[in-house]
Design an enzyme around this catalytic site. Structure first.
Site, PDB file in Angstrom:
ATOM      1  CG  HIS A 196      -7.114   0.348   4.282  1.00  0.00           C
ATOM      2  ND1 HIS A 196      -6.357   1.368   3.746  1.00  0.00           N
ATOM      3  CD2 HIS A 196      -6.630  -0.807   3.737  1.00  0.00           C
ATOM      4  CE1 HIS A 196      -5.460   0.853   2.912  1.00  0.00           C
ATOM      5  NE2 HIS A 196      -5.607  -0.459   2.904  1.00  0.00           N
ATOM      6  CD  GLU A 197      -7.384  -4.333   4.405  1.00  0.00           C
ATOM      7  OE1 GLU A 197      -7.554  -4.730   3.220  1.00  0.00           O
ATOM      8  OE2 GLU A 197      -6.293  -3.905   4.814  1.00  0.00           O
ATOM      9  CG  HIS A 223      -8.265  -2.479  -0.490  1.00  0.00           C
ATOM     10  ND1 HIS A 223      -7.678  -1.734  -1.493  1.00  0.00           N
ATOM     11  CD2 HIS A 223      -7.385  -2.473   0.545  1.00  0.00           C
ATOM     12  CE1 HIS A 223      -6.496  -1.291  -1.082  1.00  0.00           C
ATOM     13  NE2 HIS A 223      -6.304  -1.715   0.152  1.00  0.00           N
ATOM     14  CD  GLU A 275      -2.587  -0.609   0.489  1.00  0.00           C
ATOM     15  OE1 GLU A 275      -2.922  -0.388   1.665  1.00  0.00           O
ATOM     16  OE2 GLU A 275      -3.080  -1.518  -0.196  1.00  0.00           O
TER      17      GLU A 275
END
Length: 303
Positions: free
Chosen positions: A144-145, A148, A229
């Site tokens: 997930h990070e 980003h 998100e």
């Protein structure tokens, strides 16, 4: 579907940044009209503050944000081998350079990414998350990070933090100015009376700005965070080819109700979950979308 979502989020982000600059222009107009009798001078001052904040934050984002949150950099894989190798593997899959890796000594599970681009990026996890998650779940969170970073969300987040901080500073300046200057009109001249009345109205407008400006800036920053998100969840699940890992991790984050011990408000929206664990009835002031909604979206996308 994922590409349509990317396009929608980009359009929303452009609109939100446009609103940021409108708010800055409004604050600058007030400062110019009230303190300098020249609207354009105030706008110029507001823009200079915003540009300076943005440039400093943009080029020093990693060190600034990590220092704000008490994060310590890992120098080698031996400091946290599982964490290091997972970030290393995911970076290779995402085709980006290896970000700097940090750990925050805090029992509350959380993580975030920051930086100005994939070449100058960093990821951080709390010690609580590192201990709580198994390898599959840790991969889901870090994917997930990394998403980003790959999607340049970190650049958008960095600039939004800078603009939000600039607005809060300007509102603070306005608020402090009221402590020593109160509009008064002692002249009997009619024109001066009218001028005094106008300044009283402007004083009241500025007072509203000083109170509501930081709140509005925070809401805009939250909107950016919430939009990004969902996209990072889906992108991260695609990186690992295992959406269940992230789903399980989000389930564990949902069960954790302990807030982090040290959180900088300006960077709270960067985390994968609200570090303050503050949930509002309407959801308007939440920094993140509800975890239940994110879990449902992942299940729907990969069912």
């Amino acid at each position: 579907m994922i590409y349509e979502q990317i396009d929608r989020n980009k359009r929303k982000t452009y609109f939100i940044f446009f609103f940021f600059f409108l708010l800055l222009a409004a604050l600058g107009s007030f400062i110019g009209a009230y303190f300098f009798d020249n609207i354009y001078s105030g706008i110029a001052i507001a823009l200079v503050i915003a540009i300076v904040y943005t440039l400093i934050t943009y080029f020093q984002s990693t060190s600034i944000v990590m220092q704000m949150n008490g994060a310590k950099k890992l120098e080698s894989a031996k400091d946290a081998p599982d964490l290091w190798h997972i970030v290393e593997d995911l970076s290779m899959v995402a085709d980006i350079p290896l970000p700097e890796i940090y750990i925050i000594d805090d029992p509350s599970p959380n993580a975030f990414a920051t930086g100005r681009d994939p070449e100058h990026a960093a990821v951080a996890v709390t010690s609580g998350l590192y201990q709580m998650m198994n390898r599959e779940e840790l991969e889901g969170v870090l994917a997930h990070e990394i998403s980003h970073v790959k999607n340049y969300d970190i650049r958008v987040s960095t600039i939004s933090v800078a603009l939000s901080s600039a607005i809060i500073l300007i509102c603070s300046i306005i608020g402090n100015a009221y402590r020593w200057w109160i509009p008064m009109n002692r002249s009997n001249d009619r024109d001066n009376d009218n001028s005094g009345a106008i300044r009283v109205v402007l004083w009241l407008v500025g007072l509203v700005f000083a109170i509501l400006g930081p709140l509005i800036a925070s809401l805009v920053q939250m909107a950016i965070s919430r939009n990004r998100e969902y996209l990072a969840d889906v992108s991260g699940a695609e990186l690992t080819r295992n959406p269940q890992g992230l789903i399980n991790a989000l389930e564990k984050l949902k069960e954790s109700t302990k807030p982090m011990q040290r959180v900088d408000d300006a960077s709270a929206a960067l985390y994968i979950d609200d570090p303050n664990k503050k949930k509002h009835f309407s959801g308007l002031f939440d920094t993140h979308p509800p975890l239940d909604d994110r879990i449902a979206a992942l299940k729907k996308t990969f069912e």
